[in-house]
Design a protein around this motif. Structure first.
Motif, PDB file in Angstrom:
ATOM      1  N   GLU A 102      -7.407  -1.460  -8.644  1.00 31.37           N
ATOM      2  CA  GLU A 102      -6.789  -1.213  -7.401  1.00 31.37           C
ATOM      3  C   GLU A 102      -5.419  -0.520  -7.506  1.00 31.37           C
ATOM      4  O   GLU A 102      -4.885  -0.710  -8.433  1.00 31.37           O
ATOM      5  N   VAL A 103      -5.223   0.267  -6.488  1.00 37.91           N
ATOM      6  CA  VAL A 103      -3.819   1.113  -6.293  1.00 37.91           C
ATOM      7  C   VAL A 103      -3.572   0.700  -5.039  1.00 37.91           C
ATOM      8  O   VAL A 103      -4.019   1.678  -4.054  1.00 37.91           O
ATOM      9  N   VAL A 104      -2.901  -0.192  -4.762  1.00 33.61           N
ATOM     10  CA  VAL A 104      -2.189  -0.514  -3.482  1.00 33.61           C
ATOM     11  C   VAL A 104      -0.804   0.202  -3.092  1.00 33.61           C
ATOM     12  O   VAL A 104       0.179  -0.147  -3.818  1.00 33.61           O
TER      13      VAL A 104
ATOM     14  N   SER B  17      -9.899   2.889  -2.193  1.00 30.97           N
ATOM     15  CA  SER B  17     -11.150   2.587  -1.213  1.00 30.97           C
ATOM     16  C   SER B  17     -11.159   3.248  -0.017  1.00 30.97           C
ATOM     17  O   SER B  17     -12.029   3.286   0.671  1.00 30.97           O
TER      18      SER B  17
ATOM     19  N   LYS C 170      -2.118  -0.474   1.482  1.00 27.46           N
ATOM     20  CA  LYS C 170      -3.460   0.027   1.394  1.00 27.46           C
ATOM     21  C   LYS C 170      -3.984   0.278  -0.137  1.00 27.46           C
ATOM     22  O   LYS C 170      -3.225   0.854  -0.815  1.00 27.46           O
ATOM     23  N   ASP C 171      -5.422   0.053  -0.334  1.00 30.21           N
ATOM     24  CA  ASP C 171      -6.009   0.202  -1.715  1.00 30.21           C
ATOM     25  C   ASP C 171      -6.404   1.824  -1.652  1.00 30.21           C
ATOM     26  O   ASP C 171      -7.292   2.237  -0.945  1.00 30.21           O
TER      27      ASP C 171
ATOM     28  N   ARG D 189       1.449  -1.123  -6.160  1.00 31.47           N
ATOM     29  CA  ARG D 189       0.827  -2.152  -7.255  1.00 31.47           C
ATOM     30  C   ARG D 189      -0.484  -1.599  -7.788  1.00 31.47           C
ATOM     31  O   ARG D 189      -1.416  -1.263  -6.910  1.00 31.47           O
ATOM     32  N   VAL D 190      -0.334  -1.341  -9.127  1.00 29.67           N
ATOM     33  CA  VAL D 190      -1.463  -1.023  -9.961  1.00 29.67           C
ATOM     34  C   VAL D 190      -2.011  -1.905 -10.509  1.00 29.67           C
ATOM     35  O   VAL D 190      -1.551  -2.827 -11.326  1.00 29.67           O
TER      36      VAL D 190
END
Length: 334
Positions: A81-83, A91, A87-88, A16-17
């Motif tokens: 965010e790039v989950v 980060s 996990k992102d 998920r971006v």
């Protein structure tokens, strides 16, 4: 983005971006003073379900490759965010990011530039396995290299050859085998067939589809060529000057495109079907500079349906069936 018809409601996306923003500073002078920015990606967002393909399409320079590289942190986004698998990635510290990259691999446009000309194919495919502790010893890794080469339809006996001894299509198969070697769940394909002949493109697309069916892989398929998208992609996101201007299920995008830019891209695809001729004209003119995008709707300087409002206001993403369109016309205006 909403779920596709094949994906159960309430699914957990593999990737998920959201709110992704990657700009590059323009520096001039002896002191390298920042005088502006190239807006490569601005507020980009999408989801990819397990075992599915999202095609990210647009003209050269629209920012789609920057998005792919930002996901793997080969570029450094300013925001977003790039989950991935909960996990992102943006980060994570270096150690955690290194482990995450085992699960997210990338295949670039130019396979010759991606391969080390001084290393045998065997060593380049096994390098990732050794790094991530896949295979008990060299013998087991060599057996896996042979199996991977066979799976991408190359002769395992060629593993001791060097990159220059293969054709472009064969080298791209080697790059796919190298990506598969570390058992990823998502592969970013960055223009990975655009440099190949049409017949070789079809073979690579067939291979990618077979691997997806067999291994449950997900792909972010980055391309400027909509003609190769329909065969492989479940979802399509169309980019223009750093923004996603339309997204949705592939069938809907091809049968009922909502944004004038998408309509123009589809009109430019050659077709012998008389039902496909006419309609919207292909997109004309040049892409404005991403360092100085037009005010309002970025596409208004090339749009054949432009309204006064488009020149002054940036349109929001309007929800559509299975996706959205960034156009005032999509909300019934015009």
């Amino acid at each position: 983005m909403t779920t596709t018809s094949e994906t159960p409601a309430g699914f957990e996306p593999l990737l998920r971006v959201s709110g992704l923003r990657t700009w590059y500073a323009i520096r001039q002078g002896l002191l390298r003073k920042t005088v502006g920015h190239v807006q490569a990606a601005t507020d980009v967002g999408f989801e990819i379900a397990p075992g599915e393909t999202l095609a990210l399409v647009g003209e050269s320079g629209c920012g789609k490759s920057t998005v792919g590289r930002s996901i793997l942190r080969l570029e450094s986004p300013q925001e977003g965010e790039v989950v991935f698998e909960g996990k992102d990635l943006l980060s994570l510290d270096e150690a955690a990011l290194r482990l995450a990259r085992q699960r997210v691999q990338i295949v670039f446009q130019d396979p010759m530039a991606s391969l080390d000309p001084r290393m045998r194919i065997r060593d380049q495919i096994a390098e990732g396995m050794q790094s991530f502790g896949i295979g008990a010893d060299e013998k087991e890794r060599t057996e896996r290299v042979a199996s991977l080469l066979a799976r991408v339809q190359l002769d395992p006996a060629a593993m001791d050859r060097y990159p220059h001894e293969f054709s472009g299509g064969q080298r791209q198969r080697i790059c796919i085998a190298r990506a598969l070697a570390v058992e990823p769940r998502l592969i970013v394909c960055d223009e990975s067939v655009s440099a190949l002949d049409v017949s070789i493109q079809a073979q690579i697309l067939n291979l990618l589809r077979e691997l997806q069916d067999e291994l449950g892989l997900s792909y972010l398929f980055i391309t400027h060529d909509l003609s190769v998208v329909k065969y492989l992609a479940h979802q399509v996101a169309v980019m223009y000057l750093g923004e996603i201007v339309e997204q949705g299920p592939t069938d809907r995008i091809f049968e009922a495109p909502a944004h004038p830019y998408t309509q123009g891209l589809l009109a430019a695809i050659p077709s012998i079907d008389p039902d496909r001729r006419g309609g919207s004209p292909p997109v004309l003119g040049d892409v404005p500079s991403p360092s100085d995008p037009p005010a309002g709707c970025h596409f208004h300087t090339r749009c054949n349906r432009v309204m006064d409002r488009c020149r002054a206001e940036a349109p929001p993403l309007v929800p559509l069936e299975g996706g959205a369109s960034r156009c005032f016309l999509s909300s019934g205006e015009g």
